[in-house]
Each structure stands twice: as structure tokens, then as C-alpha cells.
Design an enzyme around this catalytic site. Structure first.
Site, PDB file in Angstrom:
ATOM      1  N   ASN A  38      83.885  43.973  75.906  1.00 40.74           N
ATOM      2  CA  ASN A  38      84.761  42.583  75.372  1.00 40.74           C
ATOM      3  C   ASN A  38      86.290  43.052  75.468  1.00 40.74           C
ATOM      4  O   ASN A  38      86.606  44.250  75.112  1.00 40.74           O
ATOM      5  CB  ASN A  38      84.279  42.120  74.226  1.00 40.74           C
ATOM      6  CG  ASN A  38      84.765  40.701  73.944  1.00 40.74           C
ATOM      7  OD1 ASN A  38      84.181  39.699  74.717  1.00 40.74           O
ATOM      8  ND2 ASN A  38      85.784  40.496  73.289  1.00 40.74           N
ATOM      9  N   ARG A  39      87.067  42.259  75.836  1.00 38.26           N
ATOM     10  CA  ARG A  39      88.457  42.356  75.883  1.00 38.26           C
ATOM     11  C   ARG A  39      88.725  42.875  74.676  1.00 38.26           C
ATOM     12  O   ARG A  39      89.852  43.846  74.594  1.00 38.26           O
ATOM     13  CB  ARG A  39      89.334  41.362  76.470  1.00 38.26           C
ATOM     14  CG  ARG A  39      90.755  41.559  76.989  1.00 38.26           C
ATOM     15  CD  ARG A  39      91.156  40.106  77.661  1.00 38.26           C
ATOM     16  NE  ARG A  39      90.693  38.996  77.105  1.00 38.26           N
ATOM     17  CZ  ARG A  39      91.179  38.272  75.819  1.00 38.26           C
ATOM     18  NH1 ARG A  39      92.557  38.988  75.532  1.00 38.26           N
ATOM     19  NH2 ARG A  39      90.878  37.196  75.362  1.00 38.26           N
ATOM     20  N   VAL A  81      82.957  35.120  81.272  1.00 39.77           N
ATOM     21  CA  VAL A  81      84.342  35.111  80.888  1.00 39.77           C
ATOM     22  C   VAL A  81      84.624  33.597  81.430  1.00 39.77           C
ATOM     23  O   VAL A  81      84.203  32.845  82.111  1.00 39.77           O
ATOM     24  CB  VAL A  81      85.364  36.029  81.797  1.00 39.77           C
ATOM     25  CG1 VAL A  81      85.047  37.265  81.068  1.00 39.77           C
ATOM     26  CG2 VAL A  81      85.435  35.843  83.081  1.00 39.77           C
ATOM     27  N   ALA A  83      85.944  30.258  83.187  1.00 38.43           N
ATOM     28  CA  ALA A  83      85.903  29.718  84.700  1.00 38.43           C
ATOM     29  C   ALA A  83      87.313  30.034  84.946  1.00 38.43           C
ATOM     30  O   ALA A  83      88.217  29.386  84.164  1.00 38.43           O
ATOM     31  CB  ALA A  83      85.238  28.630  85.026  1.00 38.43           C
ATOM     32  N   ASN A 109      80.692  28.733  84.394  1.00 43.29           N
ATOM     33  CA  ASN A 109      80.690  27.425  84.994  1.00 43.29           C
ATOM     34  C   ASN A 109      81.771  27.446  86.113  1.00 43.29           C
ATOM     35  O   ASN A 109      82.672  26.625  86.088  1.00 43.29           O
ATOM     36  CB  ASN A 109      80.836  26.369  83.960  1.00 43.29           C
ATOM     37  CG  ASN A 109      79.508  25.801  83.485  1.00 43.29           C
ATOM     38  OD1 ASN A 109      78.456  25.931  84.157  1.00 43.29           O
ATOM     39  ND2 ASN A 109      79.787  25.205  82.273  1.00 43.29           N
ATOM     40  N   SER A 135      72.378  27.338  82.539  1.00 43.77           N
ATOM     41  CA  SER A 135      72.253  26.192  81.685  1.00 43.77           C
ATOM     42  C   SER A 135      71.370  26.291  80.369  1.00 43.77           C
ATOM     43  O   SER A 135      70.444  26.910  80.491  1.00 43.77           O
ATOM     44  CB  SER A 135      71.828  25.106  82.515  1.00 43.77           C
ATOM     45  OG  SER A 135      72.001  23.747  81.662  1.00 43.77           O
ATOM     46  N   LYS A 189      74.657  23.908  89.685  1.00 41.28           N
ATOM     47  CA  LYS A 189      75.127  24.018  88.435  1.00 41.28           C
ATOM     48  C   LYS A 189      76.177  22.577  88.030  1.00 41.28           C
ATOM     49  O   LYS A 189      75.979  22.032  87.082  1.00 41.28           O
ATOM     50  CB  LYS A 189      75.516  25.411  87.840  1.00 41.28           C
ATOM     51  CG  LYS A 189      75.927  25.201  86.368  1.00 41.28           C
ATOM     52  CD  LYS A 189      74.864  24.665  85.497  1.00 41.28           C
ATOM     53  CE  LYS A 189      75.096  24.601  83.948  1.00 41.28           C
ATOM     54  NZ  LYS A 189      76.209  24.279  83.142  1.00 41.28           N
ATOM     55  N   HIS A 192      74.008  19.650  88.171  1.00 46.60           N
ATOM     56  CA  HIS A 192      73.257  19.661  87.031  1.00 46.60           C
ATOM     57  C   HIS A 192      74.179  18.718  85.731  1.00 46.60           C
ATOM     58  O   HIS A 192      73.786  17.902  85.065  1.00 46.60           O
ATOM     59  CB  HIS A 192      72.944  21.081  86.504  1.00 46.60           C
ATOM     60  CG  HIS A 192      72.456  20.857  84.955  1.00 46.60           C
ATOM     61  ND1 HIS A 192      73.161  21.137  84.144  1.00 46.60           N
ATOM     62  CD2 HIS A 192      71.196  20.964  84.630  1.00 46.60           C
ATOM     63  CE1 HIS A 192      72.702  21.058  82.877  1.00 46.60           C
ATOM     64  NE2 HIS A 192      71.432  21.051  83.156  1.00 46.60           N
ATOM     65  N   ASN A 193      75.511  19.465  85.568  1.00 43.89           N
ATOM     66  CA  ASN A 193      76.476  18.935  84.590  1.00 43.89           C
ATOM     67  C   ASN A 193      76.860  17.396  85.010  1.00 43.89           C
ATOM     68  O   ASN A 193      77.033  16.626  83.986  1.00 43.89           O
ATOM     69  CB  ASN A 193      77.447  19.772  84.503  1.00 43.89           C
ATOM     70  CG  ASN A 193      77.158  21.174  83.944  1.00 43.89           C
ATOM     71  OD1 ASN A 193      76.056  21.379  83.641  1.00 43.89           O
ATOM     72  ND2 ASN A 193      78.175  21.712  83.184  1.00 43.89           N
ATOM     73  N   GLU A 196      74.005  15.586  84.043  1.00 38.65           N
ATOM     74  CA  GLU A 196      74.123  15.772  82.444  1.00 38.65           C
ATOM     75  C   GLU A 196      74.800  14.501  81.937  1.00 38.65           C
ATOM     76  O   GLU A 196      74.599  13.825  80.877  1.00 38.65           O
ATOM     77  CB  GLU A 196      74.625  17.093  81.955  1.00 38.65           C
ATOM     78  CG  GLU A 196      74.749  17.258  80.256  1.00 38.65           C
ATOM     79  CD  GLU A 196      75.373  18.593  80.225  1.00 38.65           C
ATOM     80  OE1 GLU A 196      74.660  19.551  80.692  1.00 38.65           O
ATOM     81  OE2 GLU A 196      76.528  18.629  79.869  1.00 38.65           O
ATOM     82  N   TYR A 197      76.324  14.543  82.390  1.00 40.00           N
ATOM     83  CA  TYR A 197      76.951  13.202  81.869  1.00 40.00           C
ATOM     84  C   TYR A 197      76.681  12.205  82.077  1.00 40.00           C
ATOM     85  O   TYR A 197      76.638  11.238  81.170  1.00 40.00           O
ATOM     86  CB  TYR A 197      78.408  13.343  82.999  1.00 40.00           C
ATOM     87  CG  TYR A 197      79.425  14.582  82.309  1.00 40.00           C
ATOM     88  CD1 TYR A 197      79.129  15.770  82.126  1.00 40.00           C
ATOM     89  CD2 TYR A 197      80.867  14.181  82.178  1.00 40.00           C
ATOM     90  CE1 TYR A 197      79.961  16.790  81.817  1.00 40.00           C
ATOM     91  CE2 TYR A 197      81.807  14.857  82.096  1.00 40.00           C
ATOM     92  CZ  TYR A 197      81.338  16.477  81.786  1.00 40.00           C
ATOM     93  OH  TYR A 197      82.452  17.176  81.552  1.00 40.00           O
ATOM     94  N   LYS A 267      84.947  19.610  79.966  1.00 41.33           N
ATOM     95  CA  LYS A 267      85.560  20.620  80.539  1.00 41.33           C
ATOM     96  C   LYS A 267      85.770  20.569  81.806  1.00 41.33           C
ATOM     97  O   LYS A 267      86.566  21.474  82.775  1.00 41.33           O
ATOM     98  CB  LYS A 267      84.809  21.806  80.194  1.00 41.33           C
ATOM     99  CG  LYS A 267      84.906  22.439  78.426  1.00 41.33           C
ATOM    100  CD  LYS A 267      84.195  23.664  78.148  1.00 41.33           C
ATOM    101  CE  LYS A 267      83.392  23.644  77.022  1.00 41.33           C
ATOM    102  NZ  LYS A 267      82.239  22.725  77.106  1.00 41.33           N
TER     103      LYS A 267
HETATM  104  C1  6PG Z   1      74.748  23.603  80.239  1.00 48.15           C
HETATM  105  C2  6PG Z   1      75.882  22.748  79.889  1.00 48.15           C
HETATM  106  C3  6PG Z   1      77.083  23.625  79.550  1.00 48.15           C
HETATM  107  C4  6PG Z   1      78.305  22.772  78.979  1.00 48.15           C
HETATM  108  C5  6PG Z   1      79.144  22.262  79.934  1.00 48.15           C
HETATM  109  C6  6PG Z   1      79.277  20.824  79.715  1.00 48.15           C
HETATM  110  O1  6PG Z   1      74.267  23.285  81.196  1.00 48.15           O
HETATM  111  O2  6PG Z   1      74.404  24.435  79.336  1.00 48.15           O
HETATM  112  O3  6PG Z   1      75.957  21.832  80.777  1.00 48.15           O
HETATM  113  O4  6PG Z   1      77.599  24.201  80.594  1.00 48.15           O
HETATM  114  O5  6PG Z   1      77.801  22.015  78.000  1.00 48.15           O
HETATM  115  O6  6PG Z   1      80.322  22.958  79.821  1.00 48.15           O
HETATM  116  O7  6PG Z   1      80.457  20.634  78.746  1.00 48.15           O
HETATM  117  P1  6PG Z   1      81.645  19.454  78.735  1.00 48.15           P
HETATM  118  O8  6PG Z   1      80.916  18.039  78.149  1.00 48.15           O
HETATM  119  O9  6PG Z   1      82.360  19.847  77.764  1.00 48.15           O
HETATM  120  O10 6PG Z   1      82.282  19.195  80.121  1.00 48.15           O
END
Ligand code: 6PG
Length: 477
Positions: A38-39, A81, A83, A109, A135, A189, A192-193, A196-197, A267
Site C-alpha cells: 500500500n502507498r 486502486v 479507477a 471499476n 462485484s 461490470k 452490471h452496475n 444495479e441502478y 460514482k
Molecule cells: C458492486 C457495486 C460496487 C459499487 C459501485 C456502485 O458491484 O460491488 O456495484 O461496484 O457499489 O461502485 O456505486 P455507486 O452507487 O456509488 O455508483
């Protein structure tokens, strides 16, 4: 370049934040020696001290040169680290210390365009490069994430056994796979996110119906989610929504949900999915709506002004106008639509970059470990295995489900519109469904308009070929 080959570690890891630290412990627990760096050296020391019985498998190092020396050649080093620029800086710092046959693995990510660029650069300058989407949040990293790999096969072959060992398992099968060429793992990925949203947003929308439309308490809503989690909607996101709804604030004793401020952060990965969908020309409205609604949530001051100007919407629904069963059915329909859109984004990207992307495999490795894990993904894996090119909504299993739940989705969207209960993702999902099940759309009007003002030309339904014009050309109007 290092000529040291004294290492004992099978793999190295840089970045001992929560995700990186948990991933390192997971690797150690599966019997692999891991060198960590780690840094800030303090963090490495604390991590090592807290490694407990796993400490013998963990090799803390204070410099990058020490890290490199601690790993067996050909070396493999995971980067955990933030992204963006930090990844490039880390690769630059490592490059002179590594052999061209070594391997850097970016497990953050990352934006997949960056991953593609880094993979190109690694071909010229070495060492080899692999991008993996990971994830499952903190718990997944520690006890079994879902891992989406993209890069050269020889790179995956070097570390695939470690990644499979540490991944979550679904009925014994690892939720880790090589999905295609460089960038493909991070694109998957990202999508996937995005899903997720949308999944989270749709859950929030039916929560809004229960809270504002039906006057239910957080506790009661938690009970409903708990019940749903035993049925077709069984998923990690429904499970945690139940827990969130039922939790009490230790300070005030009030429901935690009633105290949490309603402005959601992000993010950027959901936004990237929406951008990619637009760039690839593939509709992903439910995901776009989810991103936009998070953006609206952040505008609390503006929303306050809005409520001042217009007053609050009526919201409260007439008694018995809707049932929680109808909300459940609407969520099922919305979920099918948003996954159909997400898989389409992936298949369009695969076409564009000529990736050999196995869609059923993606559904399979999402069945456990990741944030969107759910029972329905099992059925999606089967449907995609039957025909990966077909829209998921048209697979017999899902078309049957949509036929059963379509009315409920219409009812929720209509009641939402009539009563001022916002349902942006569900209504966008319904619009997608309605457009995609309509052979004769209304784009003939768009084509007429385009031809009128720009002579863009159109095709006719009754003749072959294109380039036809309407009777509104400058000299005929
Ligand atoms: C996962 C999550 C993880 C994180 C994201 C979403 O798959 O483990 O998606 O990557 O929760 O960064 O975060 P935000 O809601 O802050 O965009």
C-alpha cells in the site's frame, strides 16, 4: 526490469483499502501466498497485524521493488486502486520493475475504454494486462465476489484458478469467468452496475407507492419485501431493502429509512452504462431513467422550490385501489425489461468490438456474489443459452411472465401518473415494452418530418428501396 526471482507469493496486490484488503484476505484464505503493498506503509502494517491466522500467507512489503521480489515469476499483481489516473500512475511505476511476461490485473471499476487503451499499451510496452470486474461490495470481496474477466486468454489462464477459487459459487460452479477480449470484463461490470441502478430505482419506486400512496410504515414495508424475497423476486437487493426498511436508528429509535436524507450519490458506472447505450444506439431507458432520477435526487434545494411552487402532489391513493401483490408483479415486469436492456447493451458492445462474448455465461456468473444476484438470473442464463441473440423479453419463460404481470405494471404507472407518485424507471420500462411489442410504430411520422425539413428521404411500405420523398419538396409545397 527485475532479475529477482526469490518470491514465494503466487500473486501480489496493491491497494489495501476495504475492497483490496478483503480481496487479499480472501486469496490468503484459499491457500495462496499473497504479497501486499500500500502507498502508505502504516496501512500495510495494520493490515498484516489484523490478518490473524491468515498472516502466514500474507507477505507485507514496503516498496514496489520489495513487492515485485516477493512474487514468483511470471508475476501477477492485482491493482485495487481508485479507477482513473491512479491506475495509469501505478502501471507506470510498476513497468520498469516487471518483466514483459509478468501480468498486471486491474480489478477496479475501470471504464472499459481505459482498459482497452491500457491493454493496447501493454502490447507495446509490457507487461501483460488483464481487466477484471469485481462485484459484491466489501463482503463479496472477502467471502466470494462475482468476477468478470476480459483480456488475452493466456493472461486469464495464469490467474484463473485463483480467481475461480476466491469467487462466489452457485451450486458449486464458480461465479468467475473469462468473458472475452480486453475491455469486455469491465464493460460487463459497468452494465452490471447500470442494471444495479435500475433494479434499485424500481424497488425505490414501489417503496414510494407503499410509503406515500398507501401510508405504510417502514416496518410494514420491510415485511412486504421480506415476503417478496421468498418468491420470484428473491434477490440480494430485495433482501437488503427489507433489512434497510426494518432497521431502527439506534439514536432515536425511529425507522432508519425515515431519517436517511433522500439524496443519492453515485460514482459513475451507472452513467457510463447509459452513455454506452446511447453511443451503441441500443435503448436502455430504464437504466437511463435510474441515473437521471439519482441526479434529480441530488437537487434537493430545487425540489424544495418545486414543491413550494406547485404544492405536493395528491399522492394518497384511494383505499384498495392497489395491492402489494400488484406492486410485486409490476416490479417483476420492470425487472425483466431492465435486464433485457442491459443484456442488449452488452451484446451490442460485443458486436461493435467483435468480442466473443458468452451471454449465458454472464448471467451464470451473476447468480451469486454480485450485487444484482437473484433467482431470476438462473432463468435468464437458461433463456440466453437457448438463444443469446433474442431479446430476453421474448424468451418463452419471460414472455409468459410479462403476459402475467403487464397489467400490474400498467396499473402502477397509470396510478403513479394520476397521483403524482414518481415512477420514472418503471414507466420507462413500460414504454420500452410497449414500443418493442408494436410492429407499426409512429416513426413514420418522424421520417415524414425529417424528409419535410431536410429531404432525408424514406422507405415506403409498398415498394422496395429507399430515398423516396413526400409531396412537400420545396417546389411542390
Ligand atoms: C458492486 C457495486 C460496487 C459499487 C459501485 C456502485 O458491484 O460491488 O456495484 O461496484 O457499489 O461502485 O456505486 P455507486 O452507487 O456509488 O455508483
Amino acid at each position: 526490469m527485475s532479475d529477482l526471482n526469490t518470491g514465494v507469493a503466487e500473486i501480489g496486490l496493491i491497494g489495501l483499502g476495504t475492497m483490496g484488503g478483503n480481496l487479499a484476505l480472501n486469496i490468503a484464505e484459499h491457500g495462496f501466498d499473497i504479497a501486499v503493498f500500500n502507498r502508505t506503509v502504516d496501512k500495510t502494517e495494520t493490515f498484516y497485524k489484523n490478518a490473524g491466522e491468515l498472516a502466514p500467507k500474507v507477505h507485507p512489503t514496503k516498496t514496489l521493488a520489495e513487492l515485485v521480489a516477493a512474487i514468483k515469476a511470471p508475476r501477477a499483481i492485482i491493482l485495487m486502486v481508485p479507477a482513473g489516473d491512479a491506475v495509469d500512475a501505478q502501471i507506470e511505476a510498476l513497468r520498469p520493475l516487471l518483466d514483459p511476461s509478468d501480468l498486471i490485473i486491474d480489478a477496479g471499476n475501470a471504464n472499459y475504454h481505459d482498459t482497452r487503451r491500457r491493454a493496447e499499451e501493454s502490447l507495446e510496452k509490457g507487461p501483460r494486462f488483464l481487466g477484471i470486474g469485481v462485484s459484491g461490495g466489501e463482503e463479496g470481496a472477502r467471502f466470494g465476489p462475482s468476477i468478470m474477466g476480459g483480456g488475452a486468454m493466456d493472461a486469464w489462464d495464469q490467474v484463473g484458478h485463483i480467481l475461480e477459487a476466491i469467487s462466489a459459487k452457485h451450486e458449486g460452479e464458480p461465479c468467475a469467468a473469462h468473458l472475452g477480449e480486453s475491455g469486455s470484463g469491465h464493460l460487463v461490470k459497468t452494465v452490471h452496475n447500470g442494471i444495479e441502478y435500475a433494479d434499485m430505482q424500481m424497488i425505490a419506486e414501489v417503496y414510494g407507492f407503499m410509503r406515500d400512496g398507501m401510508g405504510m410504515s417502514a416496518e410494514d414495508i420491510g415485511e412486504v419485501f421480506e415476503k417478496w424475497n421468498e418468491g420470484i423476486l428473491q434477490s440480494y437487493l430485495i433482501e437488503i431493502s427489507a433489512k434497510v426498511a426494518k432497521a431502527k436508528d439506534p439514536e432515536t429509535g425511529r425507522p432508519m429509512l425515515d431519517i436517511i436524507l433522500d439524496t443519492a450519490g453515485q460514482k459513475g458506472t451507472g452513467r457510463w452504462t447509459a452513455i454506452e447505450a446511447l453511443m451503441l444506439g441500443t435503448p436502455a431507458g430504464a437504466i437511463e431513467a435510474a441515473v437521471a432520477t439519482r441526479n434529480m435526487s441530488a437537487r434537493l434545494d430545487e425540489r424544495k422550490i418545486g414543491e413550494g411552487v406547485f404544492g405536493s402532489a395528491p399522492k394518497t391513493l384511494a383505499k384498495d385501489v392497489i395491492t402489494v401483490d400488484a406492486l410485486e408483479a409490476a416490479l417483476v415486469a420492470g425487472k425483466i425489461v431492465c435486464y433485457a436492456q442491459g443484456f442488449r447493451v452488452i451484446s451490442e458492445a460485443a458486436k461493435q468490438y467483435e468480442w466473443s462474448m458468452p451471454l449465458p455465461e454472464i448471467a451464470r456468473i451473476w447468480r451469486n456474489g454480485c450485487i444484482i444476484r437473484s433467482a431470476m438470473l438462473n432463468d435468464m442464463a437458461s433463456a440466453l443459452a437457448e438463444d443469446p441473440n433474442r431479446n430476453l423479453m421474448f424468451a418463452p419463460f419471460f414472455s409468459a411472465k410479462l403476459k402475467q404481470t403487464e397489467d400490474a405494471l400498467r396499473q402502477v404507472v397509470a396510478l403513479g401518473a394520476l397521483n403524482g407518485l414518481p415512477v420514472p424507471a418503471l414507466s420507462s420500462g413500460l414504454s420500452y415494452f410497449d414500443v418493442m411489442r408494436t410492429e407499426r410504430s409512429t416513426a413514420n411520422m418522424l421520417q415524414g418530418q425529417r424528409d419535410f425539413f431536410g429531404a432525408h428521404g424514406f422507405e415506403r411500405t409498398d415498394k422496395d428501396g429507399g430515398g423516396y420523398h413526400g409531396p412537400w419538396a420545396m417546389n411542390t409545397v
